[in-house]
Write a protein that holds these residues in place. Structure first.
Motif, PDB file in Angstrom:
ATOM      1  N   ASN A   1       0.840  -1.194   0.000  1.00 41.62           N
ATOM      2  CA  ASN A   1       0.000   0.000   0.000  1.00 41.62           C
ATOM      3  C   ASN A   1       0.878   1.248   0.000  1.00 41.62           C
ATOM      4  O   ASN A   1       1.730   1.413   0.877  1.00 41.62           O
ATOM      5  N   LEU A   2       0.668   2.128  -0.985  1.00 40.39           N
ATOM      6  CA  LEU A   2       1.495   3.330  -1.131  1.00 40.39           C
ATOM      7  C   LEU A   2       1.455   4.207   0.122  1.00 40.39           C
ATOM      8  O   LEU A   2       2.502   4.625   0.636  1.00 40.39           O
ATOM      9  N   TYR A   3       0.252   4.486   0.625  1.00 42.05           N
ATOM     10  CA  TYR A   3       0.106   5.387   1.770  1.00 42.05           C
ATOM     11  C   TYR A   3       0.718   4.774   3.027  1.00 42.05           C
ATOM     12  O   TYR A   3       1.359   5.465   3.821  1.00 42.05           O
ATOM     13  N   LEU A   4       0.552   3.467   3.203  1.00 37.99           N
ATOM     14  CA  LEU A   4       1.172   2.776   4.324  1.00 37.99           C
ATOM     15  C   LEU A   4       2.692   2.867   4.225  1.00 37.99           C
ATOM     16  O   LEU A   4       3.386   3.022   5.240  1.00 37.99           O
ATOM     17  N   GLY A   5       3.201   2.820   2.993  1.00 36.26           N
ATOM     18  CA  GLY A   5       4.641   2.929   2.788  1.00 36.26           C
ATOM     19  C   GLY A   5       5.202   4.217   3.340  1.00 36.26           C
ATOM     20  O   GLY A   5       6.231   4.221   4.029  1.00 36.26           O
ATOM     21  N   TYR A   6       4.520   5.324   3.077  1.00 36.94           N
ATOM     22  CA  TYR A   6       5.014   6.619   3.556  1.00 36.94           C
ATOM     23  C   TYR A   6       4.833   6.773   5.067  1.00 36.94           C
ATOM     24  O   TYR A   6       5.652   7.406   5.736  1.00 36.94           O
ATOM     25  N   VAL A   7       3.778   6.193   5.613  1.00 39.44           N
ATOM     26  CA  VAL A   7       3.590   6.241   7.063  1.00 39.44           C
ATOM     27  C   VAL A   7       4.702   5.458   7.758  1.00 39.44           C
ATOM     28  O   VAL A   7       5.313   5.933   8.728  1.00 39.44           O
ATOM     29  N   LEU A   8       4.990   4.245   7.269  1.00 41.72           N
ATOM     30  CA  LEU A   8       6.063   3.436   7.852  1.00 41.72           C
ATOM     31  C   LEU A   8       7.421   4.113   7.665  1.00 41.72           C
ATOM     32  O   LEU A   8       8.292   4.047   8.548  1.00 41.72           O
ATOM     33  N   ALA A   9       7.609   4.758   6.518  1.00 42.52           N
ATOM     34  CA  ALA A   9       8.862   5.486   6.285  1.00 42.52           C
ATOM     35  C   ALA A   9       9.020   6.615   7.295  1.00 42.52           C
ATOM     36  O   ALA A   9      10.115   6.842   7.827  1.00 42.52           O
ATOM     37  N   ALA A  10       7.922   7.327   7.568  1.00 39.74           N
ATOM     38  CA  ALA A  10       7.967   8.426   8.538  1.00 39.74           C
ATOM     39  C   ALA A  10       8.322   7.904   9.925  1.00 39.74           C
ATOM     40  O   ALA A  10       9.145   8.506  10.643  1.00 39.74           O
ATOM     41  N   VAL A  11       7.722   6.774  10.316  1.00 41.87           N
ATOM     42  CA  VAL A  11       8.016   6.187  11.628  1.00 41.87           C
ATOM     43  C   VAL A  11       9.481   5.739  11.699  1.00 41.87           C
ATOM     44  O   VAL A  11      10.188   6.034  12.668  1.00 41.87           O
ATOM     45  N   GLY A  12       9.918   5.033  10.649  1.00 38.86           N
ATOM     46  CA  GLY A  12      11.301   4.548  10.617  1.00 38.86           C
ATOM     47  C   GLY A  12      12.319   5.675  10.641  1.00 38.86           C
ATOM     48  O   GLY A  12      13.328   5.603  11.353  1.00 38.86           O
ATOM     49  N   GLU A  13      12.055   6.728   9.884  1.00 41.12           N
ATOM     50  CA  GLU A  13      12.990   7.845   9.843  1.00 41.12           C
ATOM     51  C   GLU A  13      13.024   8.593  11.177  1.00 41.12           C
ATOM     52  O   GLU A  13      14.083   9.017  11.635  1.00 41.12           O
ATOM     53  N   THR A  14      11.857   8.746  11.798  1.00 41.74           N
ATOM     54  CA  THR A  14      11.814   9.429  13.095  1.00 41.74           C
ATOM     55  C   THR A  14      12.634   8.665  14.134  1.00 41.74           C
ATOM     56  O   THR A  14      13.417   9.257  14.894  1.00 41.74           O
ATOM     57  N   ILE A  15      12.471   7.343  14.168  1.00 41.61           N
ATOM     58  CA  ILE A  15      13.268   6.519  15.092  1.00 41.61           C
ATOM     59  C   ILE A  15      14.753   6.660  14.769  1.00 41.61           C
ATOM     60  O   ILE A  15      15.596   6.766  15.674  1.00 41.61           O
ATOM     61  N   ALA A  16      15.075   6.681  13.476  1.00 40.45           N
ATOM     62  CA  ALA A  16      16.474   6.819  13.062  1.00 40.45           C
ATOM     63  C   ALA A  16      17.057   8.153  13.515  1.00 40.45           C
ATOM     64  O   ALA A  16      18.207   8.210  13.974  1.00 40.45           O
TER      65      ALA A  16
END
Length: 523
Positions: free
Chosen positions: A354-369
Motif C-alpha cells: 500500500n502506497l500510503y502505508l509505505g510513507y507512514v512506515l517510512a515516517a516512523v522509521g525515519e523518526t526513530i532513526a
C-alpha cells in the motif's frame, strides 16, 4: 548570568558570544529559532506530491463500453492485463471499447501515462516528473552557493520561497506534461534554495552544544511532512488541487521565517560588525540578558570579508587542498545518501503493498532513526556515527538482494528496505550536521551548496536506479552498486576529522590547523 560579569566580557568570536548569551536558551528564543524549521514540512510534501498526483488506475477503475470488452475486462482486472489488451494484443481500444473511471484524478491518467507503449516508455516519463524536481534543486543550490554568502541566508530564502509557491500555484491549472515538468523543476529550484538557506541560518543562531538537537529536530519535521502529505494525498482526489495545497501549506509554514534574524556570522563575512553586534544584542535580550551592542566586542574572524567573492572562494579550494579533500568526500557521501533515500521513497508503491502505508512506515522509521542517530552523534561523535551508519547501509543493501516472499504483497526486501532507509536517514541527518561543522564560516554557504547539489544529482538518479533500471538489470545489480558506493563513502569517513564539541573553523587556514592537530582514530 550576572550583568556586571557580562559587561566585562570582550574580544570573543561570534560562536563564543552565542555560547555565552544563549547558554540556557529561554522558551521564547527556542520557539523563535526552532519554529523556522517548519518550512521543512513543505520540502518533504512538495518532493513527493508527484507520487500522490500520479496514482495509477487500479482494479475497478476500468469500465467497458463495448460488448467485446466485456469478455476481457471485469471489476477484478488489473492494470497489467488492461495494458496488454490495449497495447500488446491490441484487442481493445481506449475510448472505443474501454474507458477509465477512477475514484481520483491523476496526471498519469490525464496524460495517458499508465501503460508503456512501443514508442514511449511511460514509466520513465512518469519517473522524470519526480526526478526533475532534483534537477531544479541542483540549479537552485548552485544559485544558493552565490547568494547565501553574498546577499544573506534570509534574503535567499525569500527569493526561493516565492519561486516555489508560484510554481505550485501554476500547478493548479496545469493540463500539459511539458508544463508539469517545468513546474516540478521550479518547485525544486525554489524549495531547496529556500530550505538550505534556513538550515544554515538556524544552525548559525544556536550555540554549538545545541546544533545536534537542532539538526535532529529539523529532520523530524521533515518526517511530519510525510504524514501530512499522505493525509492530503488520500483526502484530495483532484491532482491539480494537491499542487494548490502545496502552495497554501508553504505560505503557512513560511510565517516564522519572516521574524527570524539574519546570522551574525553572515554579517561578519560582509565586514559589518555593527549589524553582527545588533543581532547578538537581540539574541541576548530574548534570553533575558541586558547586554547591549556596545558591550559586545567581537574578535576579528580571520578577515572573513576577504573571502566573500565566489571566484576567490573557488580558488581557495585549490590553495587549501585539505578543505578540497574534505568537501569532495562530503559531496560523495551526500550524493550516495540522497540517491538511496529518494530511490526508496519514490518506490514504496512497488516495495510495499500500500502506497500510503509505505510513507507512514517510512515516517516512523525515519523518526526513530533521527532519535537514535541523534543520540549516537551526540555521545560518540560525528565521525564514528557516520562510520556506523554507512556500515549499516552496506549490510542492508546486500541483504535486500535476497528473494524471500512473505505473502500478501510483502517480501524480505520490503522489510530490509525500511531498515535500510533508517540507516540512510540517520546518515543523511548526520552528514548535514557534519558538513555544517567541517566547513569554515567563510565558505559554508558555498560548501553546503556544493554538497547539496551533489545530493540533488543523486536524488535525480536514485528513482531511476532503484525503480526503472532494476527492471532491466535486476535488483541484485542495483543494490550491489549501492553497496559498493556505500563502501567508498565508509572509507571517506575514516579520513574526516571528528568535530564533536569542537570550535567551528572561520577560514581555510583554521581547517589546515585542525587537520594538523588531529590524530586518526577509528573509534
Amino acid at each position: 548570568m550576572d550583568e556586571k560579569h557580562e559587561k566585562q566580557s570582550s574580544g570573543m568570536k561570534v560562536d563564543d558570544w552565542l555560547e555565552k548569551i544563549a547558554k540556557k536558551p529561554s522558551p521564547k528564543y527556542s520557539i523563535f529559532v526552532f519554529s523556522s524549521t517548519l518550512i521543512w514540512i513543505i520540502n518533504s510534501y512538495s518532493t513527493y506530491v508527484s507520487v500522490f498526483a500520479g496514482i495509477l488506475p487500479d482494479e475497478g477503475d476500468f469500465t467497458c463500453i463495448s460488448d467485446e470488452c466485456s469478455s476481457f475486462v471485469n471489476d477484478k482486472t488489473n492494470l497489467s492485463t488492461v495494458c496488454k489488451l490495449l497495447y500488446v494484443n491490441k484487442s481493445l481500444e481506449l475510448g472505443v471499447d474501454l474507458k477509465i473511471t477512477p475514484q481520483r484524478s491523476s496526471f498519469a491518467i490525464d496524460f495517458e501515462m499508465f501503460c508503456d507503449k512501443e514508442e514511449k516508455d511511460h514509466a520513465a516519463m512518469k519517473t522524470l516528473i519526480s526526478s526533475i524536481y532534483f534537477a531544479g534543486s541542483f540549479v537552485g543550490l548552485l544559485t544558493g552557493g552565490v547568494l547565501y554568502d553574498s546577499v544573506g541566508r534570509k534574503v535567499s530564502f525569500f527569493f526561493g520561497n516565492t519561486i516555489a509557491i508560484t510554481a505550485s500555484v501554476v500547478g493548479t491549472f496545469c493540463h500539459s506534461y511539458v508544463l508539469l515538468i517545468v513546474i516540478r523543476f521550479f518547485q525544486g529550484y525554489g524549495n531547496l534554495l529556500a530550505e538550505t538557506g534556513v538550515y544554515v541560518l538556524s544552525m548559525e543562531l544556536v550555540p554549538a552544544r545545541y546544533r545536534n538537537l537542532m539538526n535532529g529536530f529539523t529532520q523530524s519535521i521533515w518526517c511530519i511532512g510525510y504524514l501530512i502529505g499522505s493525509l492530503l494525498g488520500y483526502l484530495i482526489t483532484d491532482w491539480n488541487y494537491l499542487f494548490l495545497s502545496c502552495a497554501l501549506l508553504q505560505l503557512v509554514v513560511s510565517v516564522p521565517v519572516f521574524f527570524l534574524i539574519e546570522s551574525p556570522r553572515f554579517y561578519m563575512i560582509k565586514g559589518n560588525k555593527d549589524a553582527a553586534r545588533a543581532t547578538l544584542e537581540t539574541i541576548a535580550r530574548m534570553n533575558g540578558s541586558k547586554l547591549t551592542a556596545k558591550d559586545i566586542h567581537i574578535e576579528e574572524d580571520g578577515h572573513l570579508e576577504d573571502k566573500v567573492a565566489t571566484i576567490q572562494q573557488l580558488r581557495e579550494f585549490v590553495s587549501y587542498p585539505v578543505m578540497m579533500k574534505e568537501t569532495g568526500i562530503q559531496m560523495f557521501a551526500w550524493g550516495l545518501l540522497s540517491m538511496s533515500f529518494y530511490g526508496f521513497n519514490f518506490g514504496w508503491g512497488s516495495i510495499i503493498p500500500n502506497l500510503y502505508l509505505g510513507y507512514v512506515l517510512a515516517a516512523v522509521g525515519e523518526t526513530i532513526a533521527y532519535i537514535l542517530g541523534g543520540w549516537l552523534i551526540a555521545y560518540k561523535g560525528r565521525r564514528l556515527s557516520m562510520i556506523v551508519f554507512f556500515l549499516g547501509c552496506i549490510t542492508t543493501f546486500l541483504l535486500a538482494i535476497i528473494n524471500v516472499d512473505l505473502g500478501k504483497g510483502w517480501s524480505l526486501e520490503s522489510i530490509i528496505c525500511l531498515v535500510s532507509l533508517s540507516f540512510v536517514s540517520a546518515g543523511y541527518s548526520g552528514i548535514y550536521l557534519f558538513t555544517s561543522e567541517l566547513a569554515p564560516t567563510s565558505h559554508r554557504g558555498m560548501i553546503f551548496a556544493l554538497c547539496s547539489s551533489a545530493a540533488r544529482l543523486g536524488s535525480f538518479l536514485g528513482p531511476f536506479i532503484l525503480n526503472n533500471l532494476r527492471d532491466l538489470i535486476g535488483k541484485g545489480l542495483s543494490f550491489g552498486l549501492l553497496a559498493v558506493l556505500a563502501f567508498f563513502a565508509f572509507l571517506g569517513m575514516l579520513y574526516l576529522v571528528d568535530t564533536h564539541e569542537k570550535p567551528i573553523p572561520d577560514v581555510p587556514e583554521d581547517v589546515d590547523k585542525r587537520r594538523s592537530e588531529y590524530k586518526l582514530k577509528f573509534w
